[in-house]
Structure formats: structure tokens, C-alpha cells
Write a protein that holds these residues in place. Structure first.
Motif: not given
Length: 205
Positions: A13-29, A166-177
């Protein structure tokens, strides 16, 4: 299979907060444990084997009578249906096209259910993961697809999919976001403050 903890969900959620400060996109995971229960798969395989195997034995040995054949078929079906329901076995019985088709359908349903098709400027983005299927998809509305070619997301999806395997779901989300945020900041920059949709990670168990 373990979905993300509360602390890990907050990191997303924090990662989404950060990128939405710089874009008009609405991101949902969205993170789903699995796209389907596949209860029909063990029954289908058990039925096929129970029909074919005793018949093959009859042709090769000629020692089964009609009633014995029927009994063997029923017993084979019951035993195989129970064995094939074991998670480790059932997963291997599901063809990849079936798994991906079910996961893809769920992703599209979530795009609609999360309201991503009704955002201002049509700038909704869904980052979807189905863990059991090891399936990742990024869906964007026309306000984004008109500015960013779909091919841009392919490498991001490939990397995320590898991390899920590889079971790295959290890191995958953070990298992807973060990677998505870089593209959105460049092509769909923020024009005014907005936050139409919740930034939390949606969990589907």
C-alpha cells in the motif's frame, strides 16, 4: 501457500501511495491464492483412466468378465479421484492453458469489480497475481493504453512472474509497482491531487 502478512500488505500500500503522488493513474493490486478450486479436474482424470485402463487389461489378458470389469472401473475411479485431490498431485494435473485462462478471467473480473473502469480520465491500472497458478497480469484502461504501449508491461510481468515462482511475492509487488510508477510518471504524470480508489492490497483467499 502463504499470502502476505499485514505488515507486507502495508508495504505494498505504501509503495502505491508513493507512485500515485507523481501520476494521474489509479493503481489497484490484487493477490489471489488461486483462481479456481478445480474440483472437476481430479474427477475428469479419474474418469478417463478408470474407463481406459481396465478395458486395456481386458484386451491384453482376457481374464476380466463384464461384472469384474465394472467393479474394477468403479474402484479405480474412487481411488484415483481421492488420490488426485491431493494438492501436490492435482496441481500437476491441471493443464497450463486451463490455469492461465481461469486466472486471466479472474483478473478481468477484478478490474471491473474494483471500479478501475470508472476512474477519471480512464487511468485505472490493475496489478494482478494468482499465486497457485504463478500468474501475473497488468491491465490498464484506455487512458493509459493510449499513451503506453502494452509491450512495455511485458518485461515487468516476466520479472514479476519469475519472482512469484521463487516465492518472492512481496518483493515482486514492490519491484513491479516501482517499475510501473516510472512509466506512469513519464507518460501519465500527475496534473492534480486525486485518490479515487483505496491503495490497499486486495486479498482473495
Amino acid at each position: 501457500m502463504t499470502l502476505l502478512t499485514q505488515n507486507e500488505q502495508q508495504q505494498v500500500a505504501d509503495a502505491i501511495d508513493r507512485i500515485e503522488l507523481t501520476t494521474d493513474a489509479e493503481v489497484v493490486t490484487v493477490l489471489a491464492a488461486q483462481a479456481d478450486d478445480y474440483h472437476y479436474i481430479p474427477l475428469l482424470w479419474a474418469s478417463l483412466i478408470a474407463l481406459v485402463l481396465p478395458g486395456a487389461v481386458l484386451l491384453l489378458t482376457d481374464w476380466l468378465g463384464p461384472w469384474q470389469l465394472l467393479l474394477v472401473q468403479w474402484l479405480s475411479f474412487i481411488v484415483l479421484a481421492l488420490v488426485f485431490r491431493l494438492p501436490g498431485i492435482m496441481t500437476r494435473l491441471i493443464p497450463a492453458p486451463v490455469r492461465f485462462w481461469r486466472a486471466g478471467n479472474l483478473a478481468r473480473r477484478q478490474f471491473v469489480e474494483q471500479g478501475l473502469h470508472h476512474t477519471e480520465g480512464d487511468t485505472g491500472m490493475l496489478i494482478f497475481v494468482s499465486e497457485a497458478e504463478r500468474y501475473v497480469e497488468i491491465l490498464v484502461d484506455r487512458g493509459i493504453s493510449a499513451r503506453i504501449d502494452d509491450a512495455v508491461w511485458e518485461s515487468i510481468i516476466e520479472r514479476f512472474t519469475a519472482q512469484v515462482r521463487e516465492g518472492e511475492v512481496l518483493q515482486g509487488f514492490l519491484t513491479c509497482i516501482q517499475a510501473c510508477g516510472e512509466q506512469l510518471q513519464q507518460h501519465v504524470p500527475a496534473t492534480h491531487e486525486r485518490n479515487e480508489l483505496p491503495n490497499r492490497l486486495v486479498m482473495l483467499s
